[in-house]
Every structure is written in C-alpha cells, then in structure tokens.
Design a protein around this motif. Structure first.
Motif, PDB file in Angstrom:
ATOM      1  N   UNK A   1      27.235  25.254  36.735  1.00  0.00           N
ATOM      2  CA  UNK A   1      27.050  25.745  35.366  1.00  0.00           C
ATOM      3  C   UNK A   1      25.575  25.947  35.053  1.00  0.00           C
ATOM      4  N   UNK A   2      24.711  25.028  35.494  1.00  0.00           N
ATOM      5  CA  UNK A   2      23.274  25.172  35.253  1.00  0.00           C
ATOM      6  C   UNK A   2      22.695  26.344  36.030  1.00  0.00           C
ATOM      7  N   UNK A   3      23.170  26.553  37.255  1.00  0.00           N
ATOM      8  CA  UNK A   3      22.725  27.693  38.048  1.00  0.00           C
ATOM      9  C   UNK A   3      23.081  28.996  37.338  1.00  0.00           C
ATOM     10  N   UNK A   4      24.285  29.059  36.788  1.00  0.00           N
ATOM     11  CA  UNK A   4      24.706  30.255  36.060  1.00  0.00           C
ATOM     12  C   UNK A   4      23.859  30.450  34.801  1.00  0.00           C
ATOM     13  N   UNK A   5      23.611  29.373  34.060  1.00  0.00           N
ATOM     14  CA  UNK A   5      22.801  29.456  32.848  1.00  0.00           C
ATOM     15  C   UNK A   5      21.388  29.932  33.170  1.00  0.00           C
ATOM     16  N   UNK A   6      20.776  29.378  34.204  1.00  0.00           N
ATOM     17  CA  UNK A   6      19.438  29.816  34.591  1.00  0.00           C
ATOM     18  C   UNK A   6      19.438  31.278  35.013  1.00  0.00           C
ATOM     19  N   UNK A   7      20.505  31.712  35.667  1.00  0.00           N
ATOM     20  CA  UNK A   7      20.629  33.119  36.044  1.00  0.00           C
ATOM     21  C   UNK A   7      20.678  34.023  34.828  1.00  0.00           C
ATOM     22  N   UNK A   8      21.330  33.568  33.754  1.00  0.00           N
ATOM     23  CA  UNK A   8      21.375  34.342  32.517  1.00  0.00           C
ATOM     24  C   UNK A   8      19.970  34.500  31.931  1.00  0.00           C
ATOM     25  N   UNK A   9      19.092  33.556  32.221  1.00  0.00           N
ATOM     26  CA  UNK A   9      17.711  33.610  31.750  1.00  0.00           C
ATOM     27  C   UNK A   9      16.794  34.283  32.776  1.00  0.00           C
ATOM     28  N   UNK A  10      17.403  34.931  33.768  1.00  0.00           N
ATOM     29  CA  UNK A  10      16.696  35.638  34.843  1.00  0.00           C
ATOM     30  C   UNK A  10      15.861  34.707  35.714  1.00  0.00           C
ATOM     31  N   UNK A  11      16.309  33.486  35.890  1.00  0.00           N
ATOM     32  CA  UNK A  11      15.658  32.535  36.779  1.00  0.00           C
ATOM     33  C   UNK A  11      16.493  32.440  38.045  1.00  0.00           C
ATOM     34  N   UNK A  12      15.879  32.678  39.178  1.00  0.00           N
ATOM     35  CA  UNK A  12      16.594  32.620  40.439  1.00  0.00           C
ATOM     36  C   UNK A  12      16.128  31.447  41.281  1.00  0.00           C
ATOM     37  N   UNK A  13      16.580  31.440  42.536  1.00  0.00           N
ATOM     38  CA  UNK A  13      16.260  30.344  43.444  1.00  0.00           C
ATOM     39  C   UNK A  13      15.927  30.938  44.807  1.00  0.00           C
ATOM     40  N   UNK A  14      14.831  30.498  45.377  1.00  0.00           N
ATOM     41  CA  UNK A  14      14.427  30.932  46.707  1.00  0.00           C
ATOM     42  C   UNK A  14      14.440  29.714  47.607  1.00  0.00           C
ATOM     43  N   UNK A  15      15.315  29.744  48.616  1.00  0.00           N
ATOM     44  CA  UNK A  15      15.375  28.623  49.554  1.00  0.00           C
ATOM     45  C   UNK A  15      15.950  29.091  50.882  1.00  0.00           C
TER      46      UNK A  15
END
Length: 100
Positions: A45-59
């Motif tokens: 759910x937090x990953x989805x919420x951050x995605x809505x704010x255009x925040x991604x993850x690089x790993x």
C-alpha cells in the motif's frame, strides 16, 4: 508442517495468548505469520501511495539488474531497457500540461 509447529498448533485454546488465539481464528498458523502478512500488505500500500506521488524505487533485482519501479510496476531495467507504461515519465512543472 514441522513437529514444533504441529505441537504449537495442537495446544489448547486456553493455553494460547490473545494474539495467538486471534491469529488462529483469522486463519494464520501463529501471530508471527499474521504480522508478516500485515507488514507485506502495508508495504504494498505504501509503495502504491508513493507511486501516486511520482516517487519510484531504484534497486538491483536478480535477472534484470538495476531496476526502476513505480507503484510496483517496472519502468526501466538495466538488462531490458525502458518498459511500455500507460503514463509519461516527464515531470509536470506547475500547472503546465502537454499541448498537442
């Protein structure tokens, strides 16, 4: 099921703590399993919420190398390149929008 888990599963309800009893009633083997499931659900759910704010993850991921994701969707990876996604990766500035 290993022998320790089987013995724990066979304990009488009166011997269980409240957390263990409610976890069993919810269909989990124990309170730890329920907590792990809850933590995974919250992380999604937090990953989805951050995605809505255009925040991604690089790993780094095994098999695709460094990977950029947003809302759990792969946008780019080191080995496979850019993925086709239904949205643009360009940031909007202020109220400016694309004009065709």
């Amino acid at each position: 099921m290993d022998s320790e888990a089987l013995l724990a599963h066979r304990r009488r309800p009166a011997d269980l703590t409240y957390e263990e009893f409610t976890a069993r009633a919810d269909g989990y083997a124990n309170a730890d399993e329920r907590e792990r499931e809850h933590d995974l659900r919250i992380a999604k759910e937090l990953t989805h919420l951050l995605g809505q704010l255009s925040v991604g993850e690089l790993m780094p991921y095994e098999g695709s190398g460094w990977t950029l994701t947003r809302s759990g969707v792969r946008l780019w990876s080191e080995r496979e390149g850019v993925a086709k996604v239904p949205y643009k990766l360009r940031p909007r500035i202020g109220s400016q929008r694309d004009r065709h």
